[in-house]
Design an enzyme around this catalytic site. Structure first.
Site: not given
Ligand code: ADP
Ligand code: MG
Length: 363
Positions: A102-103, A148
């Site tokens: 959940s980035s 999340d």
């Molecule tokens: P998750 O939430 O499981 O990591 P998601 O597909 O929901 O997967 O979200 C990932 C997306 O969040 C990435 O493709 C990007 O667009 C954004 N993201 C996450 N971390 C960063 C970062 N450090 N810099 C820029 N965008 C980010």
């Molecule tokens: Mg996500």
């Protein structure tokens, strides 16, 4: 004045595919973060260290890339009545993206808190969660639940959160893991099927409600299931039993019965594999490899399914296998490697003092 805020990723111990069915989940925040630094500027200029990009964006501009998560927050804040002036933002991260940690929510929550602080607004934590959910659902366009964003805001170190996604009631559950730890083992596969099957499961769950003439899964009992055809009956049985397992896991954790909690992880996996049918050979192999070995209490597939990671509850410092051994066996069968991530619990933004001192002294 610049403001620095970091928000954590999360792991959900149990309660898979229950969050969009008015069910229970049991996440905790992990010690991996997205950190943003924000300061006033003439234009919106966003920099992601991860992507090594600096981008100038207009308000309300959708680009179909990572900037949408931040500009979605700006949009949702303004929709909720919080004025936002242009800023420069630097994004740094120790949280892998797209690994089910959940980035996206961490980025939204860190951005929202930083912007609100920069603008000297005040916002209630529950509203903060809703702003971030709205940003992801309506601006980015991802049909996400609330778990999340909720966890990135409300989590407390050494606790999991029992969240009722129907009422948004929640309870902190102490995580006394003693000599055990949660470890994520990434299968390094994501099958093509993942998103179409995810949408199919959501449609199937809607069909279950319709067939049984219920408004919510919480009104459905085991007795009702006989009226369903085989496939829908299996899906419903997973949701009902998974909700029960979440509550039973909470009790087990409260009583310090980790062995029992581990059993529920295995049961959850079996249910996701056989009833909800969202597992795959690679993930089943990893769970099968772990099962029955000394030092392993439980393991299950996490996330949407068809690949992704296994969450395992393992004894610290001793297991009857090594990850090198698992990796070797896994390579033999699937010609790819696993990736291992040990995670500890962490505070959400509400309880962390993770705002830069520059900001603290300015207020
Ligand atoms: P998750 O939430 O499981 O990591 P998601 O597909 O929901 O997967 O979200 C990932 C997306 O969040 C990435 O493709 C990007 O667009 C954004 N993201 C996450 N971390 C960063 C970062 N450090 N810099 C820029 N965008 C980010
Ligand atoms: Mg996500």
């Amino acid at each position: 004045m610049t403001v620095k805020v970091r928000a954590p990723g999360r792991v959900n111990i149990i309660g898979e595919h229950t969050d969009y069915n008015d069910g229970f989940v049991l996440p905790f925040a992990i010690d991996r973060y997205v950190e943003v630094e924000v300061g006033p500027s003439k234009k919106f200029v966003l920099t992601s260290k991860l992507y090594n990009q600096t981008v100038e964006v207009e308000k309300n501009q959708r680009r179909g890339t990572w900037t949408d998560y931040v500009m979605g927050v700006v949009w949702a804040l303004e929709q909720a009545g919080y004025r936002v002036e242009p800023f420069e933002m630097q994004i740094d991260s120790t949280l892998p993206t797209g690994s089910g940690l959940s980035s996206s929510a961490a980025l939204e929550v860190a951005s929202a808190v930083a912007i609100v602080k920069m603008m000297n607004h005040k916002i209630e934590p529950k509203d903060l969660v809703q702003v971030c959910v709205k940003a992801e659902r309506e601006f980015v366009g991802v049909r996400c639940g609330v778990m999340d964003q909720f966890t990135a805001v409300f989590a407390k170190k050494d606790h999991a959160i029992l969240l009722d996604t129907m009422t948004m009631d929640y309870e902190y559950v102490p995580l006394n893991l003693n000599n055990y730890e949660f470890v994520l083992i990434d299968s390094n596969v994501k099958h093509e099927l993942a998103s179409s099957e995810y949408n199919k499961r959501r449609t199937e769950c809607e069909a279950i409600l319709k067939a049984l003439n219920k408004r919510s899964f919480r009104e459905i009992t085991e007795k009702d299931l006989a009226a369903l055809g085989l496939t829908l009956r299996k899906r419903a049985r997973h949701v009902l039993s998974e909700n029960e397992r979440v509550l039973k896991t909470v009790n087990a954790l409260k009583e310090g019965r980790l062995l029992l909690a581990g059993c529920f992880l295995y049961e959850s996996h079996a249910s996701l594999r056989d009833l909800y049918e969202v597992s795959c050979d690679e993930v089943d192999f990893i769970v099968g490899f772990l099962k029955g070995r000394a030092g392993v209490l439980g393991a299950r597939i996490v996330g949407g399914g068809f690949g992704g990671s296994v969450l395992a509850l393992l004894r610290k410092g001793y297991t009857e296998f090594s990850f090198e051994e698992l990796d070797m066996e896994y390579r033999k069968f699937f010609n790819r490697s696993i990736k291992v991530l040990r995670v500890n619990s962490s505070d959400g933004v509400l309880f962390s003092h993770l705002i830069s001192s520059e900001f603290e002294s300015a207020t």
